[in-house]
Design an enzyme around this catalytic site. Structure first.
Site, PDB file in Angstrom:
ATOM      1  N   ASN A  10       0.879  -1.177   0.000  1.00  0.00           N
ATOM      2  CA  ASN A  10       0.000   0.000   0.000  1.00  0.00           C
ATOM      3  C   ASN A  10       0.916   1.227   0.000  1.00  0.00           C
ATOM      4  O   ASN A  10       1.464   1.600   1.023  1.00  0.00           O
ATOM      5  CB  ASN A  10      -0.885  -0.042   1.264  1.00  0.00           C
ATOM      6  N   LYS A  12       0.190   4.235  -0.408  1.00  0.00           N
ATOM      7  CA  LYS A  12      -0.490   5.414   0.150  1.00  0.00           C
ATOM      8  C   LYS A  12      -0.252   6.647  -0.733  1.00  0.00           C
ATOM      9  O   LYS A  12      -0.104   6.506  -1.941  1.00  0.00           O
ATOM     10  CB  LYS A  12      -0.057   5.630   1.597  1.00  0.00           C
ATOM     11  N   HIS A  90      -9.743   1.174   5.276  1.00  0.00           N
ATOM     12  CA  HIS A  90      -8.450   1.380   5.940  1.00  0.00           C
ATOM     13  C   HIS A  90      -8.644   2.371   7.097  1.00  0.00           C
ATOM     14  O   HIS A  90      -9.430   3.317   6.973  1.00  0.00           O
ATOM     15  CB  HIS A  90      -7.439   1.926   4.928  1.00  0.00           C
ATOM     16  N   GLU A  92      -6.947   4.772   8.076  1.00  0.00           N
ATOM     17  CA  GLU A  92      -6.701   6.178   7.715  1.00  0.00           C
ATOM     18  C   GLU A  92      -7.945   6.789   7.060  1.00  0.00           C
ATOM     19  O   GLU A  92      -8.229   7.966   7.226  1.00  0.00           O
ATOM     20  CB  GLU A  92      -5.465   6.270   6.802  1.00  0.00           C
ATOM     21  N   GLU A 162      -5.652  -5.099  10.891  1.00  0.00           N
ATOM     22  CA  GLU A 162      -4.686  -4.014  11.038  1.00  0.00           C
ATOM     23  C   GLU A 162      -4.970  -3.234  12.325  1.00  0.00           C
ATOM     24  O   GLU A 162      -5.801  -2.309  12.316  1.00  0.00           O
ATOM     25  CB  GLU A 162      -4.806  -3.051   9.859  1.00  0.00           C
ATOM     26  N   GLY A 168       2.096   2.323  11.082  1.00  0.00           N
ATOM     27  CA  GLY A 168       3.093   3.396  11.014  1.00  0.00           C
ATOM     28  C   GLY A 168       3.770   3.703  12.342  1.00  0.00           C
ATOM     29  O   GLY A 168       4.458   4.714  12.467  1.00  0.00           O
ATOM     30  N   SER A 205       3.061  -1.983  10.589  1.00  0.00           N
ATOM     31  CA  SER A 205       4.501  -2.035  10.900  1.00  0.00           C
ATOM     32  C   SER A 205       5.165  -3.360  10.519  1.00  0.00           C
ATOM     33  O   SER A 205       6.050  -3.846  11.227  1.00  0.00           O
ATOM     34  CB  SER A 205       4.744  -1.712  12.378  1.00  0.00           C
TER      35      SER A 205
HETATM   36  P1  PGA Z   1       2.525   0.474   7.864  1.00  0.00           P
HETATM   37  O1  PGA Z   1       1.087   0.653   7.226  1.00  0.00           O
HETATM   38  O2  PGA Z   1       3.126  -0.761   7.270  1.00  0.00           O
HETATM   39  O3  PGA Z   1       3.255   1.720   7.494  1.00  0.00           O
HETATM   40  O4  PGA Z   1       2.326   0.337   9.339  1.00  0.00           O
HETATM   41  C1  PGA Z   1       0.265  -0.469   7.042  1.00  0.00           C
HETATM   42  C2  PGA Z   1      -1.049  -0.027   6.519  1.00  0.00           C
HETATM   43  O5  PGA Z   1      -1.433   1.133   6.685  1.00  0.00           O
HETATM   44  O6  PGA Z   1      -1.760  -0.807   5.914  1.00  0.00           O
END
Ligand code: PGA
Length: 241
Positions: A10, A12, A90, A92, A162, A168, A205
């Site tokens: 992803n 982003k 997601h 976010e 998740e 993150g 992460s």
């Molecule tokens: P990350 O994001 O690997 O940066 O923690 C994962 C995600 O948002 O799906």
């Protein structure tokens, strides 16, 4: 069941056009067919990323096919450019764009209608985990997101566990905690929706150091930050083949 592990990148809201081209140069030289790799770039780069050696994924979509919805992109449009997967729900999007389970349910139905596979993200906050509410939160997210979807359509859904606090942050649940949640999700889907082969990924992460252990537990991983550097992404893939 011996299926290929699913590895989702992803990207982003990252990469300029120039960086996207550099990224592709590296990826195309390192294609790995023992895994099902899905790359989800930003909307403008989707056609650029189209390649027969991995699947193309979108990071979001709207739930209607067309119309006056400035700034939105429909699953029908995504289908016409070869998108096979779409990430839905997601955290976010839930946090910054106020998406709720009702909207996520509409999006899932629209995506499935066009024979695209949704990657449904669910997960608890740290506060919810500390209050021992993880399973309650996940059950509510799943039941509301999957409301009124036919069982035979549900087999196309990929679920990504998740934890919001792991995204993150550099923090991850222990292997045992990930295994507990994945088993919980699989059992719930089996019991309530009569599907015993649902794919459940882990995201949050995932990095070079933990990818091997996590893919031993989950059906695959959803990688954010660590997939933005193409070399690092390839190194991660090489850890699990
Ligand atoms: P990350 O994001 O690997 O940066 O923690 C994962 C995600 O948002 O799906």
């Amino acid at each position: 069941m011996n299926m290929k592990k699913l590895i989702v990148a992803n990207l982003k809201m990252n990469l300029t056009l120039e960086e996207a081209n550099d990224y592709l140069d590296i990826i195309k030289k390192n294609i790995i067919d023992q895994l099902e790799i899905i790359i989800c770039p930003s909307f403008p780069f989707l056609p650029l990323f189209k390649n027969k050696d991995y699947k193309l994924g979108a990071q979001n979509c709207y739930y209607l096919d067309k119309g006056s919805y400035t700034g939105e992109v429909s699953p029908l449009q995504l289908k016409t450019i070869g998108v096979s997967y779409i990430i839905v729900g997601h955290s976010e999007r839930r946090i910054y764009f106020k998406e709720n389970n009702e909207l996520i349910n509409d999006k899932l139905k629209a995506i499935l209608k066009h024979n695209i596979k949704p990657i449904l993200c669910i997960g608890e906050t740290m506060e919810e985990r500390l209050l021992h509410k993880t399973f309650i939160v996940l059950k509510k997210q799943l039941n509301e997101a999957l409301k009124d979807i036919e069982s035979d359509m549900l087999t196309d859904i990929v679920i990504a566990y998740e934890p919001v606090w792991a995204i993150g942050s550099g923090k991850t649940p222990t292997s045992q905690e990930i295994a507990e949640v994945i088993n919980y999700i699989k059992d719930l889907i089996k019991k309530e929706y009569k599907i015993d082969n649902i794919i459940v990924l882990y995201g949050g992460s995932v990095n070079l150091k933990n990818i091997k252990a996590i893919t031993n537990i989950a059906d695959g991983v959803l990688i954010g930050s660590a997939s933005i550097d193409a070399d690092n992404f390839i190194n991660m893939i090489n850890k699990i083949i």
